[in-house]
Structure formats: structure tokens, C-alpha cells
Design an enzyme around this catalytic site. Structure first.
Site, PDB file in Angstrom:
ATOM      1  N   SER A 139       0.842  -1.194   0.000  1.00 57.54           N
ATOM      2  CA  SER A 139       0.000   0.000   0.000  1.00 57.54           C
ATOM      3  C   SER A 139       0.886   1.256   0.000  1.00 57.54           C
ATOM      4  CB  SER A 139      -0.949  -0.027   1.199  1.00 57.54           C
ATOM      5  OG  SER A 139      -1.965   0.939   1.064  1.00 57.54           O
ATOM      6  N   LYS A 179     -19.684  17.807   2.753  1.00 55.55           N
ATOM      7  CA  LYS A 179     -18.730  18.030   3.832  1.00 55.55           C
ATOM      8  C   LYS A 179     -18.596  16.782   4.690  1.00 55.55           C
ATOM      9  CE  LYS A 179     -15.924  20.195   6.523  1.00 55.55           C
ATOM     10  NZ  LYS A 179     -14.546  20.452   6.070  1.00 55.55           N
TER      11      LYS A 179
END
Length: 349
Positions: free
Chosen positions: A177, A229
Site C-alpha cells: 500500500s 462536507k
């Protein structure tokens, strides 16, 4: 024996309370220090691996000789060292130096916390290294973490390549990763046979306790300015629209990750390897996630024959809160172990 057991439990409680108080105090002091923008300085430590290997070899050879043979060996060794020293002194001071290999270590956690130390090492190396003669090797161990943290760590390694210095990444255990995001920056990736590489994917997970709160008549409101948001929350009610947006964001991040790997390692078939899977060293070689199978020790030992190899580390001085925190953890472990020992002694006697 019961008195001993009760005393052990009482002592463990006291130690736990004192240590907890110390940890809280350390956290408060550390937060106050960060708020003031203070950063303790550290120092650069450089170890010449050539000397280290020679000393280890000589120590072993000395132990292998016994009795009079050992005395003769030590005498011959001292004599040869004197000759080597004289030969070095006779050398012309303007003689061309050997090529150098600079080695830096990076052990990654979730936040890639060692990036600050890596930055200091790289800055120092770039100030003295010569692109046409020297090389940098990073011994990388990380299973990944936060995207922005590992993106910044990878950008630090990219400074080496942009300066014209060859960069090699050595993976002895794992570079997955975010760890592979860093490794792919290198000109060459060397992995041990069972090192883990890949995991070119993005994951995000979080619990949601909205139904539990609702069942207990607890309201939790999320107020935002901006349609997206907050897409998913832990306490509020999540919607399908929010989930779709969250998934879109993950896909966009994944695409950026894929583009980054493709840019730095165009030899890989990105559609084949960017599935979130991992590959062991030998398998990684087959799909071009690695270029060679070796351990970092083997690479450095071989380099010592032709180059001067330097291990460069940046040791940061620990703050008082950090020292208190470490001492507190040690005290907790010690107190618990003693309490357990006393309990066992009370039961079995």
C-alpha cells in the site's frame, strides 16, 4: 498467602494510578509544546558499514583461534594494521575517492511518522553526494497507512531521483500500500524471496452506532455547510447518497495511486497489479513489482567490495513528555508482571 495476593493487587492498582497520572501529564506537556511550535533538534549519525563488517569478521576470526595460534594471529593482525595505516598515509591527499552508497532506513507506521527523520537524512545526503559516482539505498519496511502521509514520504524519496542520484529500495519484509507507493519511486526495487509487495488499493472503514443511539432515545445531529462536507459519520444516520459519494472518493484516490505507480514503474501492467492484492517476492518479480531477489544485507556486503557504504540516521532527542511516557509504559508492565507473580505465588504455595 491471601495477604500477599491482596497486597499484590493493591500495589498494582497504586502503580497503575500513578502511571496513568504521569501519562496524562506527559500528554498535556507534549500538546502544549506542539502548540508553541517547539521541535527538539536531533543529530545525524553516520556509520561506515565497511568498518563494521571488517570488525565483525576480525572478532569472529580471533575467537576461532585458540591458545598460541590466537596470540600469533593477533600479533600478525596488529602488524598488518600498521602497514595498512602507513600505506594510507602515503597516499596522495588528492587521490580520487571511492564511490559511495548511502543507506537510510524507513520503518513506517500508520502516519508515516518517520518521514521527518527521513527528510533530514535526505537533505544531508544531497548536500554531499555526487550523482555520477554515488547512490542511495532505502531499507523500507511498511504495510502502509494514511494517503497524505505516505504521499509526502514518497515525495521525499523523489527528491533523490530528481537530483540525479540513483535510488534503490530494499524490501526485506513488507512494502505494501503506502509502503509500495514509496518503493515504486526507486530506480530499482530489490526484495527478499518472501517479502510482501503490492496492495495497490485504498480502504476505508468506520463503525456506525446510529441505530444504537436511536434505540436509547439519543439524538445526534450533524450540521454541515457544503453538500459533501460529511458523507459518512459514526454517530449520524448514513444515506445511500453519502455512501455513493464516499465510494467515488475512494475510487478517485485509487486512480491517483495507480497513476503514480504507472508513472514511476511503467514496466508494470497496472490493471493486473492494482487490485489490492499482495505478492510475495518471487511472485512480485514475475509481475514487475520488483527487479531482483536479495536481502539488504547481501546488497550492502557486496557493495563494500567496491564502494564506501555509509548508514545515515537522524536521531531525534526525545522530549521530556516522551521520556515520561516510555517510563510510564515500562512501569505499568513491570507492576503488572510483579502483581501476577505475587498472585501466582499466593495461589500455588
Amino acid at each position: 498467602m491471601e495477604i500477599l495476593a491482596e497486597y499484590g493487587l493493591f500495589l498494582a492498582k497504586i502503580v497503575t494510578f500513578v502511571v496513568a497520572a504521569l501519562i496524562v501529564a506527559a500528554m498535556v506537556m507534549s500538546a502544549a509544546q506542539r502548540a508553541r511550535g517547539q521541535e527538539d533538534e536531533g543529530e545525524l549519525q553516520v556509520t561506515r558499514i565497511n568498518d563494521q563488517l571488517r570488525d565483525n569478521r576480525e572478532t569472529l576470526e580471533a575467537q576461532l583461534h585458540q591458545g598460541a595460534g590466537r596470540k600469533r594471529w593477533l600479533k600478525d593482525r596488529r602488524r598488518s594494521k600498521k602497514k595498512e595505516k602507513k600505506a594510507e598515509q602515503k597516499k596522495d591527499g588528492n587521490a580520487e575517492r571511492r564511490e559511495r552508497l548511502y543507506v537510510v532506513d524507513f520503518e513506517g507506521d500508520l502516519k508515516a511518522s518517520q518521514t521527518a527523520d527521513l527528510r533530514h537524512c535526505i537533505t544531508s545526503i544531497l548536500g554531499v553526494a555526487e550523482p555520477e559516482r554515488d547512490e542511495v539505498m532505502v531499507r523500507l519496511e511498511s504495510s502502509g497507512g494514511m494517503v497524505h502521509s505516505y504521499g509526502y514520504a514518497a515525495a521525499q524519496l523523489d527528491r533523490i531521483r530528481r537530483s540525479g542520484l540513483p535510488l534503490t529500495a530494499c524490501v526485506d519484509k513488507v512494502a505494501a500500500s503506502g509502503g509500495y507507493m514509496m518503493a515504486c519511486v526507486a530506480d530499482r526495487i530489490i526484495a527478499s524471496p518472501f517479502a510482501i509487495l503490492g496492495s495497490i488499493g485504498v480502504v476505508a472503514q468506520l463503525p456506525n452506532v446510529h441505530r444504537l443511539l436511536k434505540r436509547n432515545d439519543v439524538d445526534f445531529e450533524v450540521l454541515t455547510a457544503g453538500e459533501y462536507k460529511r458523507t459518512l459519520t459514526v454517530f449520524g444516520e448514513n444515506t445511500e447518497k453519502g455512501r455513493r459519494k464516499f465510494t467515488e472518493d475512494l475510487e478517485q484516490t485509487h486512480q491517483l495511486f495507480k497513476d503514480y505507480v504507472s508513472e514511476h514503474r511503467p514496466v508494470v501492467n497496472i490493471d493486473q497489479v492494482a487490485t489490492g492484492e499482495i505478492w510475495f517476492g518471487r511472485q512480485a518479480l514475475d509481475v514487475n513489482l520488483a527487479d531482483e531477489l536479495k536481502t539488504s544485507d547481501q546488497v550492502m556486503t557486496e557493495a563494500c567490495d567496491e564502494r564506501d557504504v555509509f548508514l545515515v540516521r537522524y536521531e531525534r532527542r526525545r522530549t521530556l513528555p516522551e521520556k515520561l511516557g516510555l517510563s510510564a509504559v515500562s512501569a505499568v508492565e513491570s507492576g503488572i508482571m510483579r502483581g501476577v507473580e505475587w498472585l501466582r505465588a499466593g495461589r500455588f504455595q
